[in-house]
Design a protein around this motif. Structure first.
Motif, PDB file in Angstrom:
ATOM      1  N   ALA A   1      44.505  36.343  13.340  1.00  0.00           N
ATOM      2  CA  ALA A   1      45.069  35.004  13.240  1.00  0.00           C
ATOM      3  C   ALA A   1      45.755  34.813  11.898  1.00  0.00           C
ATOM      4  O   ALA A   1      45.473  35.526  10.924  1.00  0.00           O
ATOM      5  CB  ALA A   1      43.974  33.959  13.411  1.00  0.00           C
ATOM      6  N   TRP A   2      46.648  33.858  11.898  1.00  0.00           N
ATOM      7  CA  TRP A   2      47.257  33.374  10.662  1.00  0.00           C
ATOM      8  C   TRP A   2      46.805  31.935  10.439  1.00  0.00           C
ATOM      9  O   TRP A   2      46.882  31.113  11.348  1.00  0.00           O
ATOM     10  CB  TRP A   2      48.774  33.432  10.737  1.00  0.00           C
ATOM     11  CG  TRP A   2      49.332  34.813  10.670  1.00  0.00           C
ATOM     12  CD1 TRP A   2      49.690  35.605  11.721  1.00  0.00           C
ATOM     13  CD2 TRP A   2      49.612  35.565   9.489  1.00  0.00           C
ATOM     14  NE1 TRP A   2      50.161  36.809  11.271  1.00  0.00           N
ATOM     15  CE2 TRP A   2      50.135  36.808   9.902  1.00  0.00           C
ATOM     16  CE3 TRP A   2      49.481  35.311   8.117  1.00  0.00           C
ATOM     17  CZ2 TRP A   2      50.509  37.796   8.984  1.00  0.00           C
ATOM     18  CZ3 TRP A   2      49.858  36.288   7.219  1.00  0.00           C
ATOM     19  CH2 TRP A   2      50.366  37.510   7.650  1.00  0.00           C
ATOM     20  N   PHE A   3      46.363  31.672   9.242  1.00  0.00           N
ATOM     21  CA  PHE A   3      46.014  30.334   8.802  1.00  0.00           C
ATOM     22  C   PHE A   3      46.945  29.964   7.644  1.00  0.00           C
ATOM     23  O   PHE A   3      47.576  30.832   7.045  1.00  0.00           O
ATOM     24  CB  PHE A   3      44.564  30.271   8.305  1.00  0.00           C
ATOM     25  CG  PHE A   3      43.539  30.399   9.390  1.00  0.00           C
ATOM     26  CD1 PHE A   3      43.225  31.635   9.949  1.00  0.00           C
ATOM     27  CD2 PHE A   3      42.859  29.285   9.858  1.00  0.00           C
ATOM     28  CE1 PHE A   3      42.274  31.752  10.951  1.00  0.00           C
ATOM     29  CE2 PHE A   3      41.909  29.380  10.859  1.00  0.00           C
ATOM     30  CZ  PHE A   3      41.613  30.625  11.401  1.00  0.00           C
ATOM     31  N   ARG A   4      46.988  28.687   7.325  1.00  0.00           N
ATOM     32  CA  ARG A   4      47.744  28.265   6.143  1.00  0.00           C
ATOM     33  C   ARG A   4      47.036  27.092   5.485  1.00  0.00           C
ATOM     34  O   ARG A   4      46.296  26.355   6.130  1.00  0.00           O
ATOM     35  CB  ARG A   4      49.177  27.895   6.485  1.00  0.00           C
ATOM     36  CG  ARG A   4      49.333  26.655   7.344  1.00  0.00           C
ATOM     37  CD  ARG A   4      50.803  26.474   7.731  1.00  0.00           C
ATOM     38  NE  ARG A   4      51.001  25.272   8.536  1.00  0.00           N
ATOM     39  CZ  ARG A   4      52.170  24.952   9.103  1.00  0.00           C
ATOM     40  NH1 ARG A   4      53.232  25.741   8.954  1.00  0.00           N
ATOM     41  NH2 ARG A   4      52.276  23.844   9.809  1.00  0.00           N
ATOM     42  N   GLN A   5      47.279  26.981   4.197  1.00  0.00           N
ATOM     43  CA  GLN A   5      46.713  25.858   3.458  1.00  0.00           C
ATOM     44  C   GLN A   5      47.750  25.366   2.462  1.00  0.00           C
ATOM     45  O   GLN A   5      48.183  26.117   1.579  1.00  0.00           O
ATOM     46  CB  GLN A   5      45.428  26.251   2.738  1.00  0.00           C
ATOM     47  CG  GLN A   5      44.722  25.070   2.099  1.00  0.00           C
ATOM     48  CD  GLN A   5      43.300  25.383   1.702  1.00  0.00           C
ATOM     49  OE1 GLN A   5      42.915  26.531   1.549  1.00  0.00           O
ATOM     50  NE2 GLN A   5      42.480  24.343   1.560  1.00  0.00           N
ATOM     51  N   ALA A   6      48.126  24.117   2.624  1.00  0.00           N
ATOM     52  CA  ALA A   6      49.062  23.471   1.704  1.00  0.00           C
ATOM     53  C   ALA A   6      48.271  22.751   0.615  1.00  0.00           C
ATOM     54  O   ALA A   6      47.097  22.409   0.823  1.00  0.00           O
ATOM     55  CB  ALA A   6      49.946  22.500   2.465  1.00  0.00           C
TER      56      ALA A   6
ATOM     57  N   LYS B   1      45.595  19.856   1.153  1.00  0.00           N
ATOM     58  CA  LYS B   1      45.311  19.761   2.589  1.00  0.00           C
ATOM     59  C   LYS B   1      44.267  20.790   2.992  1.00  0.00           C
ATOM     60  O   LYS B   1      44.043  21.776   2.298  1.00  0.00           O
ATOM     61  CB  LYS B   1      46.586  19.949   3.402  1.00  0.00           C
ATOM     62  CG  LYS B   1      47.615  18.844   3.200  1.00  0.00           C
ATOM     63  CD  LYS B   1      48.750  18.992   4.174  1.00  0.00           C
ATOM     64  CE  LYS B   1      49.749  17.849   4.044  1.00  0.00           C
ATOM     65  NZ  LYS B   1      50.858  17.972   5.028  1.00  0.00           N
ATOM     66  N   GLU B   2      43.662  20.562   4.131  1.00  0.00           N
ATOM     67  CA  GLU B   2      42.689  21.517   4.649  1.00  0.00           C
ATOM     68  C   GLU B   2      43.401  22.719   5.266  1.00  0.00           C
ATOM     69  O   GLU B   2      44.544  22.627   5.708  1.00  0.00           O
ATOM     70  CB  GLU B   2      41.803  20.841   5.710  1.00  0.00           C
ATOM     71  CG  GLU B   2      40.891  19.773   5.129  1.00  0.00           C
ATOM     72  CD  GLU B   2      39.905  19.251   6.152  1.00  0.00           C
ATOM     73  OE1 GLU B   2      39.028  18.457   5.766  1.00  0.00           O
ATOM     74  OE2 GLU B   2      40.004  19.642   7.338  1.00  0.00           O
TER      75      GLU B   2
ATOM     76  N   ALA C   1      53.181  26.514   2.260  1.00  0.00           N
ATOM     77  CA  ALA C   1      51.733  26.699   2.160  1.00  0.00           C
ATOM     78  C   ALA C   1      51.449  28.137   1.741  1.00  0.00           C
ATOM     79  O   ALA C   1      52.351  28.981   1.731  1.00  0.00           O
ATOM     80  CB  ALA C   1      51.054  26.413   3.496  1.00  0.00           C
ATOM     81  N   VAL C   2      50.198  28.392   1.431  1.00  0.00           N
ATOM     82  CA  VAL C   2      49.722  29.768   1.315  1.00  0.00           C
ATOM     83  C   VAL C   2      49.259  30.188   2.712  1.00  0.00           C
ATOM     84  O   VAL C   2      48.466  29.484   3.340  1.00  0.00           O
ATOM     85  CB  VAL C   2      48.576  29.906   0.306  1.00  0.00           C
ATOM     86  CG1 VAL C   2      48.072  31.348   0.271  1.00  0.00           C
ATOM     87  CG2 VAL C   2      49.035  29.464  -1.083  1.00  0.00           C
ATOM     88  N   TYR C   3      49.776  31.314   3.166  1.00  0.00           N
ATOM     89  CA  TYR C   3      49.451  31.811   4.495  1.00  0.00           C
ATOM     90  C   TYR C   3      48.447  32.956   4.373  1.00  0.00           C
ATOM     91  O   TYR C   3      48.645  33.890   3.591  1.00  0.00           O
ATOM     92  CB  TYR C   3      50.718  32.283   5.209  1.00  0.00           C
ATOM     93  CG  TYR C   3      51.556  31.140   5.733  1.00  0.00           C
ATOM     94  CD1 TYR C   3      52.231  30.294   4.854  1.00  0.00           C
ATOM     95  CD2 TYR C   3      51.657  30.882   7.096  1.00  0.00           C
ATOM     96  CE1 TYR C   3      52.986  29.224   5.321  1.00  0.00           C
ATOM     97  CE2 TYR C   3      52.407  29.826   7.580  1.00  0.00           C
ATOM     98  CZ  TYR C   3      53.062  29.002   6.685  1.00  0.00           C
ATOM     99  OH  TYR C   3      53.807  27.948   7.150  1.00  0.00           O
TER     100      TYR C   3
END
Length: 121
Positions: A32-37, A40-41, A89-91
């Motif tokens: 999976a890919w997640f991101r966080q700005a 933000k969560e 965001a950071v991915y």
């Protein structure tokens, strides 16, 4: 312990494209890919099953992002098109060692260090 290394982040103008890669040092199942700005969560962006026959996307990226994988190379990709400033965001790449099909980041076993994606308006 499987290590994940992301690459491909950078600065792009709105409407542009980027392709993220995540290379794994060993076998993983669901990826999976997640991101966080900032402020933000963390949120899931997309996930893909071991065989690649199942994919799922966040509503915010559907029809713009495509997740894929090459198991021969132990690599998962995220093709991002029509990028928007809100995609900044950071991915993070995440991997699961048991094949669990989940959006819950707490259930993923392996994580990369993250790659910054910045979309300018």
């Amino acid at each position: 312990q499987v290590q994940l290394v992301e690459s491909g982040g950078g600065l792009v103008q709105a409407g542009g494209s980027l392709r993220l890669s995540c290379a794994a040092s060993g076998r993983t199942f669901t990826m999976a890919w997640f991101r966080q700005a900032p402020g933000k969560e963390r949120e899931i962006v997309a996930r893909i099953s071991w065989r690649g026959d199942m994919t799922a996307y966040a509503d915010s990226v559907k029809d713009r992002f495509t997740i894929s994988r090459d198991n021969a190379k132990n690599t998962v990709y995220l093709q991002m098109n029509s990028l928007k400033p809100e995609d900044t965001a950071v991915y993070y790449c995440a991997g699961d060692k048991s094949g669990t099909w989940t959006r819950n980041g707490n259930l993923y076993d392996y994580w990369g260090q993250g790659t910054q994606v910045t979309v300018s308006s």
